[in-house]
Design an enzyme around this catalytic site. Structure first.
Site, PDB file in Angstrom:
ATOM      1  N   LYS A 116       0.825  -1.213   0.000  1.00  0.00           N
ATOM      2  CA  LYS A 116       0.000   0.000   0.000  1.00  0.00           C
ATOM      3  C   LYS A 116       0.852   1.252   0.000  1.00  0.00           C
ATOM      4  O   LYS A 116       0.456   2.253  -0.591  1.00  0.00           O
ATOM      5  CB  LYS A 116      -0.976   0.001   1.180  1.00  0.00           C
ATOM      6  CG  LYS A 116      -1.951  -1.154   1.125  1.00  0.00           C
ATOM      7  CD  LYS A 116      -3.400  -0.744   1.171  1.00  0.00           C
ATOM      8  CE  LYS A 116      -4.231  -1.924   0.703  1.00  0.00           C
ATOM      9  NZ  LYS A 116      -5.647  -1.818   0.888  1.00  0.00           N
ATOM     10  N   LYS A 198      -2.570 -10.424  -7.109  1.00  0.00           N
ATOM     11  CA  LYS A 198      -3.907 -10.671  -6.550  1.00  0.00           C
ATOM     12  C   LYS A 198      -4.957  -9.794  -7.254  1.00  0.00           C
ATOM     13  O   LYS A 198      -4.662  -8.653  -7.619  1.00  0.00           O
ATOM     14  CB  LYS A 198      -3.810 -10.332  -5.057  1.00  0.00           C
ATOM     15  CG  LYS A 198      -5.087 -10.187  -4.324  1.00  0.00           C
ATOM     16  CD  LYS A 198      -4.838  -9.736  -2.896  1.00  0.00           C
ATOM     17  CE  LYS A 198      -5.361  -8.327  -2.703  1.00  0.00           C
ATOM     18  NZ  LYS A 198      -5.857  -7.981  -1.403  1.00  0.00           N
ATOM     19  N   LYS A 201      -9.424  -4.507  -6.130  1.00  0.00           N
ATOM     20  CA  LYS A 201     -10.318  -3.454  -6.609  1.00  0.00           C
ATOM     21  C   LYS A 201      -9.586  -2.139  -6.838  1.00  0.00           C
ATOM     22  O   LYS A 201     -10.090  -1.249  -7.502  1.00  0.00           O
ATOM     23  CB  LYS A 201     -11.479  -3.271  -5.644  1.00  0.00           C
ATOM     24  CG  LYS A 201     -11.069  -2.965  -4.235  1.00  0.00           C
ATOM     25  CD  LYS A 201     -12.267  -3.059  -3.299  1.00  0.00           C
ATOM     26  CE  LYS A 201     -11.795  -3.081  -1.861  1.00  0.00           C
ATOM     27  NZ  LYS A 201     -12.510  -3.958  -1.007  1.00  0.00           N
TER      28      LYS A 201
HETATM   29  P1  ATP Z   1      -7.513  -3.779  -2.034  1.00  0.00           P
HETATM   30  O1  ATP Z   1      -7.713  -4.679  -3.214  1.00  0.00           O
HETATM   31  O2  ATP Z   1      -7.949  -2.383  -2.259  1.00  0.00           O
HETATM   32  O3  ATP Z   1      -6.180  -3.931  -1.402  1.00  0.00           O
HETATM   33  P2  ATP Z   1      -8.854  -5.763  -0.598  1.00  0.00           P
HETATM   34  O4  ATP Z   1      -9.975  -6.176  -1.484  1.00  0.00           O
HETATM   35  O5  ATP Z   1      -7.658  -6.606  -0.500  1.00  0.00           O
HETATM   36  O6  ATP Z   1      -8.526  -4.277  -0.952  1.00  0.00           O
HETATM   37  P3  ATP Z   1     -10.645  -5.908   1.635  1.00  0.00           P
HETATM   38  O7  ATP Z   1     -11.807  -5.375   0.914  1.00  0.00           O
HETATM   39  O8  ATP Z   1     -10.560  -5.443   3.019  1.00  0.00           O
HETATM   40  O9  ATP Z   1      -9.296  -5.574   0.914  1.00  0.00           O
HETATM   41  O10 ATP Z   1     -10.656  -7.515   1.628  1.00  0.00           O
HETATM   42  C1  ATP Z   1     -11.729  -8.162   2.202  1.00  0.00           C
HETATM   43  C2  ATP Z   1     -11.556  -9.638   2.193  1.00  0.00           C
HETATM   44  O11 ATP Z   1     -11.416 -10.127   0.855  1.00  0.00           O
HETATM   45  C3  ATP Z   1     -10.323 -10.124   2.953  1.00  0.00           C
HETATM   46  O12 ATP Z   1     -10.684 -11.275   3.696  1.00  0.00           O
HETATM   47  C4  ATP Z   1      -9.354 -10.489   1.868  1.00  0.00           C
HETATM   48  O13 ATP Z   1      -8.481 -11.521   2.278  1.00  0.00           O
HETATM   49  C5  ATP Z   1     -10.285 -10.978   0.779  1.00  0.00           C
HETATM   50  N1  ATP Z   1      -9.688 -10.805  -0.547  1.00  0.00           N
HETATM   51  C6  ATP Z   1      -9.300  -9.650  -1.129  1.00  0.00           C
HETATM   52  N2  ATP Z   1      -8.815  -9.851  -2.365  1.00  0.00           N
HETATM   53  C7  ATP Z   1      -8.889 -11.191  -2.586  1.00  0.00           C
HETATM   54  C8  ATP Z   1      -8.539 -12.045  -3.687  1.00  0.00           C
HETATM   55  N3  ATP Z   1      -8.021 -11.553  -4.810  1.00  0.00           N
HETATM   56  N4  ATP Z   1      -8.755 -13.380  -3.565  1.00  0.00           N
HETATM   57  C9  ATP Z   1      -9.290 -13.895  -2.436  1.00  0.00           C
HETATM   58  N5  ATP Z   1      -9.639 -13.148  -1.353  1.00  0.00           N
HETATM   59  C10 ATP Z   1      -9.443 -11.811  -1.419  1.00  0.00           C
END
Ligand code: ATP
Ligand code: LTN
Length: 333
Positions: A116, A198, A201
């Site tokens: 980040k 990964k 969003k």
């Molecule tokens: P950003 O992508 O902006 O870093 P994020 O989507 O990782 O945000 P959160 O919205 O807080 O962050 O994630 C919420 C949940 O979704 C967490 O449990 C995280 O582990 C899961 N998650 C996020 N991205 C993935 C992914 N690509 N595959 C599986 N699980 C995910």
């Protein structure tokens, strides 16, 4: 006495939810809640979201959107509190105590901090650094046994366990030491454009992710454009990370195994396979989107859900916080 195990998890209202968030986390929350084996708490981690500067208007919209999506995906507010983190002050209060029990060294090693801070270079606030001790507070306040999250949260869970043990050793048994609950399939959905990254969003390339609210056309287009390889076989293997990612998305939404998927597409090409993946994703999203639209037309109901959620969550959280305040030696007010 209630013998059920406790679950706590959260998602940040930091933007539109992706299919990765759904299969990595939210979908499992729904399953765990349905099983009736757990006492669950589901949180919208809005205090985490402000670690990166938000425009208040968009932030409010994202928060209500996420709440509606929680419900649209099948979380039942009659069974478990669904609440905003900022509505339960005990999170910030325990967060501070835990920050004062966290070593600078261990918190500097968090890889999400590195990711980040690269993304927000020149705009890095201290909250981004101390964020994991707030996340530990979220979990420990509820004495959670299990924390269903995607694989990227593993490191934060480890820190949470370390903090719980450290506090328990220093001040006597106070916190339950939680375990992660990371799904076998879909724990790490990868970017459709770069399967080494990964699905996120906050990726600037919108073809890299599928949003829960994407139209069927958008889903089809993005999956058609997804990176595969120069071969044509639908199977796992070296150099086939793109195909494997699509396979795991397919399995996650259809309930099939990787072996079944390989057998189903034996002798068929990527075109047929991508069409099937897109159809399965669209079918999964369709009822969720319909329900989301209904819920968004009923703001009073949404308000009732989060108000009630905060009330129930606060009662549980205060029990832990009072113990902690007493143990660290704060004078009772
Ligand atoms: P950003 O992508 O902006 O870093 P994020 O989507 O990782 O945000 P959160 O919205 O807080 O962050 O994630 C919420 C949940 O979704 C967490 O449990 C995280 O582990 C899961 N998650 C996020 N991205 C993935 C992914 N690509 N595959 C599986 N699980 C995910
Ligand atoms: N850190 C998580 C969101 C989050 C969370 C939590 C998850 C905040 N508090 C407590 C589980 C339990 C993320 O950014 N994905």
């Amino acid at each position: 006495m209630d013998e059920k195990k406790r679950i706590l998890s959260g998602i940040q209202p930091s933007g539109a939810l992706t299919l990765g968030n759904y299969v990595g986390a939210l979908r499992n929350w729904v399953e765990l809640q349905k099983s009736d084996e757990y006492d669950c708490y589901f949180m919208l981690a809005d205090m985490h979201t402000i670690t990166v500067r938000q425009l208040a208007k968009d932030f409010r919209k994202n928060a209500i959107d996420l709440l509606a999506l929680f419900l649209a995906c099948g979380l039942d507010p009659e069974k478990s509190p669904i609440f905003f983190q900022s509505h339960v002050p005990a999170h910030a209060q325990l967060g501070w105590v835990l920050t004062c029990n966290t070593y600078m060294g261990e918190i500097s090693r968090m890889s999400q901090l590195k990711d980040k801070s690269q993304k927000h270079e020149g705009n890095i606030y201290a909250g981004l650094f101390t964020y994991p001790s707030l996340m530990a507070a979220d979990i420990l306040l509820y004495q959670a046994d299990l924390v269903p999250v995607g694989a990227d949260q593993n490191q934060h869970l480890e820190l949470t366990r370390d903090l719980a043990n450290r506090f328990n050793n220093a001040y006597s048994e106070t916190f339950k030491v939680p375990e992660g609950y990371i799904p076998k399939i879909g724990a790490r959905v990868m970017s459709l454009q770069d399967p080494t990254q990964k699905m996120s969003k906050s990726d600037p390339n919108e073809n890299s992710y599928i949003l829960m609210l994407d139209s069927p056309d958008a889903v089809v287009r993005k999956i058609k454009r997804a990176v595969t390889d120069s071969g044509s076989e639908v199977k796992r293997g070296e150099g086939k990370e793109g195909v494997e990612n699509l396979m795991s998305i397919y399995c996650a939404v259809s309930g099939k195994t990787m072996e079944e998927t390989e057998a189903e597409f034996l002798g068929k090409g990527y075109g047929d396979f991508k069409t099937a993946v897109a159809e399965a994703v669209v079918e999964t999203l369709k009822p969720i989107q319909a329900r989301y639209n209904e819920l968004m037309a009923n703001k009073d109901y949404l308000e009732q859900v989060y108000r009630n959620g905060a009330e129930v969550a606060s009662r549980t959280a205060m029990k832990t916080l009072s113990k902690v305040y007493r143990k660290v030696g704060f004078i009772q007010p």
